[in-house]
Design a protein around this motif. Structure first.
Motif, short mmCIF file in Angstrom:
data_model
loop_
_atom_site.label_atom_id
_atom_site.label_comp_id
_atom_site.label_asym_id
_atom_site.label_seq_id
_atom_site.Cartn_x
_atom_site.Cartn_y
_atom_site.Cartn_z
N ARG A 259 0.84 -1.22 0.00
CA ARG A 259 0.00 0.00 0.00
C ARG A 259 0.86 1.26 0.00
O ARG A 259 0.64 2.21 0.77
CB ARG A 259 -0.95 0.01 1.20
N LEU A 260 1.83 1.26 -0.87
CA LEU A 260 2.72 2.42 -0.96
C LEU A 260 2.10 3.49 -1.85
O LEU A 260 1.40 3.17 -2.81
CB LEU A 260 4.08 1.98 -1.51
N PRO A 261 2.37 4.75 -1.55
CA PRO A 261 1.75 5.85 -2.32
C PRO A 261 2.45 6.07 -3.67
O PRO A 261 3.03 7.11 -3.92
CB PRO A 261 1.91 7.06 -1.39
N PRO A 296 -6.74 1.21 -7.68
CA PRO A 296 -7.57 2.02 -8.57
C PRO A 296 -6.87 2.31 -9.89
O PRO A 296 -5.65 2.47 -9.92
CB PRO A 296 -7.76 3.33 -7.80
N GLY A 297 -7.66 2.37 -10.95
CA GLY A 297 -7.13 2.73 -12.25
C GLY A 297 -7.95 3.84 -12.87
O GLY A 297 -9.17 3.81 -12.83
N TYR A 298 -7.27 4.84 -13.39
CA TYR A 298 -7.97 5.95 -14.02
C TYR A 298 -7.61 6.00 -15.50
O TYR A 298 -6.51 5.60 -15.88
CB TYR A 298 -7.52 7.29 -13.47
N ILE A 299 -8.51 6.54 -16.28
CA ILE A 299 -8.17 6.88 -17.65
C ILE A 299 -8.35 8.38 -17.80
O ILE A 299 -9.37 8.94 -17.38
CB ILE A 299 -9.09 6.15 -18.66
N VAL A 300 -7.37 9.00 -18.38
CA VAL A 300 -7.49 10.44 -18.57
C VAL A 300 -7.03 10.79 -19.98
O VAL A 300 -6.22 10.08 -20.58
CB VAL A 300 -6.65 11.20 -17.50
N ASP A 301 -7.60 11.86 -20.49
CA ASP A 301 -7.18 12.38 -21.79
C ASP A 301 -5.79 13.01 -21.61
O ASP A 301 -5.65 14.06 -21.01
CB ASP A 301 -8.21 13.42 -22.26
N GLY A 302 -4.81 12.34 -22.14
CA GLY A 302 -3.44 12.77 -21.91
C GLY A 302 -3.08 14.06 -22.63
O GLY A 302 -2.00 14.62 -22.38
N ASP A 317 -3.63 12.75 -3.70
CA ASP A 317 -4.31 12.91 -2.40
C ASP A 317 -4.70 11.56 -1.84
O ASP A 317 -4.53 11.29 -0.65
CB ASP A 317 -5.55 13.80 -2.56
N PHE A 318 -5.23 10.72 -2.72
CA PHE A 318 -5.64 9.37 -2.32
C PHE A 318 -4.44 8.59 -1.79
O PHE A 318 -4.50 7.97 -0.73
CB PHE A 318 -6.23 8.67 -3.56
N ALA A 319 -3.34 8.66 -2.52
CA ALA A 319 -2.13 7.90 -2.14
C ALA A 319 -1.54 8.46 -0.85
O ALA A 319 -1.19 7.72 0.06
CB ALA A 319 -1.10 7.95 -3.27
N SER A 321 -2.92 9.99 1.50
CA SER A 321 -3.74 9.75 2.70
C SER A 321 -3.81 8.27 3.06
O SER A 321 -4.62 7.87 3.88
CB SER A 321 -5.15 10.31 2.48
N GLY A 322 -2.97 7.46 2.43
CA GLY A 322 -2.88 6.07 2.85
C GLY A 322 -3.61 5.08 1.98
O GLY A 322 -3.70 3.90 2.31
N GLY A 323 -4.15 5.54 0.86
CA GLY A 323 -4.94 4.66 -0.01
C GLY A 323 -4.13 3.64 -0.78
O GLY A 323 -4.66 2.65 -1.25
N GLY A 324 -2.85 3.91 -0.95
CA GLY A 324 -2.01 2.97 -1.68
C GLY A 324 -1.77 3.40 -3.12
O GLY A 324 -1.99 4.56 -3.48
N ALA A 325 -1.32 2.45 -3.91
CA ALA A 325 -0.89 2.74 -5.28
C ALA A 325 -2.07 3.01 -6.21
O ALA A 325 -3.20 2.57 -5.95
CB ALA A 325 -0.06 1.59 -5.82
#
Lengths: 429, 342
Positions: A259-261, A296-302, A317-319, A321-325
């Motif tokens: 669970r590393l950021p 989690p996986g995101y798709i973004v318009d690069g 922010d998610f990472a 705050s402890g959410g992980g990779a």
């Protein structure tokens, strides 16, 4: 406005915060694949629009809503290569926490990246660059926008096409020019090429050519930071090609387990040298691979620099705050060959023409001016400032000598313990 | 440096010094370095609760906590890479390969990242990569190898292989304190070998990396060797002594960078050189040492330089096959006799 929504929609689960209303006003910057939403929802940071594949031969992914208009641009993804879409007039995501000053700074780094590379091409044609020049033309927004979401103490491990991230981290262009020209004053003192150097003070871990290797290394950086009680995050960049390596898998799996950021930005630029994505992987979206790691996986318009920033910011922010990779896929396009020598004969002309219309610099300029964030004149002033700066930076690099030959012997080991590896004298006594 | 976690101190710490086995000496060395320096941590497969396949890290997790004794997935590239990343951040990782044979899975990270970082941008990697090497325990082709020659041609790495408890403890401590990446090979046959039990000092000490040791002084012939083969050489020397041959045994201890001076001084004294290692002969580091002697001590030689290694095959499993494959005391005695008579 219509979004094609995939039949996998049923697996979109109970995302209580799934947005259904007035998408044009609340254009989201990110899409997230199934596993991702689960993780984000569980972490209480959901509220991400979600869309899966439709199971047909073409997957439709709404890359970006145009701000304030009643239309949604869809990008058809067929076998990994985006098909034509209407791009004229396309601007960037409207929803952003960035101030005007920050948006102008973002423009500075974006344009700086473009102009440094153009200058490198000039130097290459003058035979002043010793090795190859690796352009990120057409994908600069990904590197700059994602890196801009980091704090100064955070770390990056860029790829060859992430000059934008390196510059955004505060590395001066003179270092880049000196590296390309193999000069003694370059950060590697002529021992390695291009952006193959690092700067621990600025949070820049020097990459190597072996793709995927930086994912485990960044995992170690973050393990150390955790032991040192430093609340930092890191971005490791990877591409559609590099994701095929074993090191990528081992590193991301370990980061996820711990669970590393770690934010892995997968720059989907459609080609690894000459190999198209569909010969690299059987998944439709690189972000789909996140499910295999339980992250989690995101798709973004690069090519939307604001979207790249916003998506990464959320991941950061998610990472932190402890959410992980987190895995972010940025869909973009490499408009030049692997390096300057590569004439891209394997690329259909129409494809290049299409992506020229999606140029991330043009698009951001259009965005800034049409939204009243900056005038054309203000942008021209920034450009003029960059050009002047680059004159000085190139002059500095050109004034550097080449390294003394014998310097090749130094720094294999700590030379206070092991002497330099000088060329041995044979049969001399 | 403040670390995030308190010592749990459930386990009893081992004694300092005393009469110890080879494995206990290494364990003491790692333990003491972890106590001395909060930057030191252990990472590898099954190194935590299980204490490592050979129990080198036994008890560490109870004493230092899981944050400094990190169990990993079966991912040698991730282990090496993570150790490198942590080392860049100022930590002092001690990474374990369950068997050194699996170092091949981390080869790229070692040879291309760890070995070249300082050279490329001045970033040293103070990390130790250790694991059990060596054959003779009927463990077959994948749990018996000696890998030093895989790395001999990679400037930037150091390689160490001790042959006794005193050196093992002193060298592991030196490796942990070294500013560059060190591969630390532990011959598994030595771990609990009763004849190696030895009294080691209570006080903190190190054995300097880069220095060979004269394991036995002699005047007629030099056997240059390391690791478990030091015992083979000493046994052969004892047998040859009865025939009136006075054998010198050089224990290299460090394989990269080689201690050229000690090797050359010995050969210049005895004028006869026999190089002994457990890895296959072709491409083994014996060739490098023979080349060094040929270039630098040619005029002192009274006989050709002789190399003894394993046969050029994988390490076979069945005892008679493995015995044929490995160098034996008899091979060394025979070769030494011929060399002496040359």
């Amino acid at each position: 406005m219509t979004n094609k929504r995939g039949s996998r929609g049923k697996s979109t689960r109970a995302n209580g915060k799934k947005r259904t209303s007035n998408r044009t006003e609340t254009a989201r910057t990110a899409e997230v694949v199934d596993a991702a939403t689960v993780a984000l929802d569980e972490a209480g940071t959901g509220e991400i629009a979600q869309r899966g594949g439709n199971g047909a031969s073409a997957t439709s992914v709404a890359m970006q809503t145009t701000a304030g208009r009643d239309s949604v641009h869809l990008v058809e993804i067929v076998e990994g290569v985006q098909a034509p879409a209407i791009d004229e007039g396309l601007i960037c995501s409207l929803e952003t926490g960035l101030t005007r000053e920050q948006m102008l700074e973002l423009y500075y780094y974006l344009k700086l990246t473009r102009l440094v590379e153009e200058r490198l091409v000039n130097l290459y044609r003058q035979n002043k660059v010793i090795g190859g020049v690796y352009r990120s033309l057409g994908q600069e927004a990904t590197a700059v926008g994602t890196c801009y979401a980091l704090e100064p103490g955070d770390f990056i491990a860029p790829l060859i096409r992430d000059l934008g991230a390196v510059l955004t981290k505060g590395i001066r262009p003179r270092a880049i020019f000196a590296q390309y020209m193999a000069k003694a004053w370059g950060p590697s003192e002529g021992r390695d090429l291009n952006i193959h150097f690092g700067d621990m003070e600025r949070g820049f871990i020097g990459p190597i050519s072996h793709l995927g290797d930086m994912i485990p290394v960044m995992t170690g950086v973050l393990l150390a930071a955790r032991m040192q009680q430093k609340k930092i995050v890191a971005i490791a960049y990877i591409g559609d090609g590099g994701m095929s390596t074993g090191a990528f898998h081992e590193g991301l799996n370990f980061a996820a387990v711990q669970r590393l950021p770690l934010i892995v930005v997968a720059e989907h630029n459609c080609y690894a040298y000459s190999t198209p994505t569909h010969k690299q992987t059987a998944v439709k979206n690189l972000a789909d691979k996140a499910a295999g790691y339980g992250i989690p996986g995101y798709i973004v318009d690069g090519n939307d620099i604001i979207a790249c920033y916003e998506t990464t910011k959320r991941a950061v922010d998610f990472a932190r705050s402890g959410g992980g990779a987190v895995l972010i896929e940025a869909k973009t396009y490499r408009r030049k060959g692997h390096a300057e020598h590569d004439d891209q004969r394997y690329v259909p002309r129409e494809e290049l023409e299409l992506w020229e219309k999606r140029d991330p610099v043009d698009r951001y300029e259009r965005h800034l001016t049409s939204q009243g964030i900056a005038t054309r004149e203000e942008l021209d002033q920034i450009t003029a400032r960059i050009k002047q700066e680059l004159e000085e930076e190139v002059a500095w690099a050109e004034s550097s000598p080449l390294p003394e030959p014998e310097r090749a012997a130094y720094n294999v080991y700590d030379n206070s313990i092991v002497p330099p590896a000088f060329r041995p004298k044979v049969l001399e006594r | 440096m403040a670390t995030a976690f308190k010592k749990e101190q459930k386990a009893e710490r081992p004694a300092r010094g005393g009469v110890v086995t080879f494995v206990e000496a290494i364990r003491q060395g790692i333990w003491e370095e972890m106590e001395r320096d909060e930057r030191v941590f252990v990472i590898g497969e099954d190194v935590g609760v299980y204490g490592g396949a050979f129990k080198v890290t036994d008890g560490l997790i109870d004493y230092f906590g899981p944050e400094r004794v990190i169990d990993t997935p079966i991912s040698e590239a991730a282990i090496v890479g993570a150790a490198c990343g942590a080392a860049l951040m100022g930590m002092r990782p001690v990474a374990e390969f369950q068997f050194i044979d699996f170092i091949s899975c981390g080869f790229d990270m070692l040879t291309n990242f760890a070995a070249k970082c300082r050279y490329r941008w001045g970033a040293g990697i103070p990390a130790v990569f250790r694991g059990p090497c060596g054959a003779g325990v009927h463990a077959g082709p994948f749990h018996s190898q000696n890998v030093e020659s895989f790395f001999m041609n990679t400037p930037g790495l150091k390689m160490v292989e001790p042959s006794n408890p005193y050196d093992a403890k002193g060298l592991i401590k030196a490796a942990i304190r070294d500013p560059d990446p060190v591969l630390f090979f532990e011959h598994k046959k030595l771990y609990r070998l009763p004849r190696l039990r030895q009294e080691i000092p209570e006080d903190d000490y190190i054995v300097e990396i880069g220095r060979a040791r004269v394991a036995r002084e002699g005047h007629d012939l030099s056997i240059i060797t390391f690791g478990a083969q030091v015992l083979t050489a000493l046994d052969a020397a004892e047998e040859l002594e009865r025939e009136g041959l006075d054998i010198e045994v050089i224990d290299l201890r460090t394989l990269l960078p080689l201690d050229r001076e000690t090797i050359l001084a010995s050969v210049r004294k005895t004028s006869r050189a026999l190089i002994l290692h457990e890895a296959p002969r072709t491409g083994g580091i014996g060739g490098e040492i023979a080349g060094l002697i040929a270039e630098e001590a040619f005029e002192w030689l009274d006989a050709p330089v002789v190399r003894i290694g394993a046969t050029d095959t994988p390490v076979p499993y069945s005892p008679p096959l493995e015995e044929y494959h490995l160098p034996q005391v008899k091979d060394v005695v025979d070769a030494a006799r011929r060399l002496a008579a040359y």
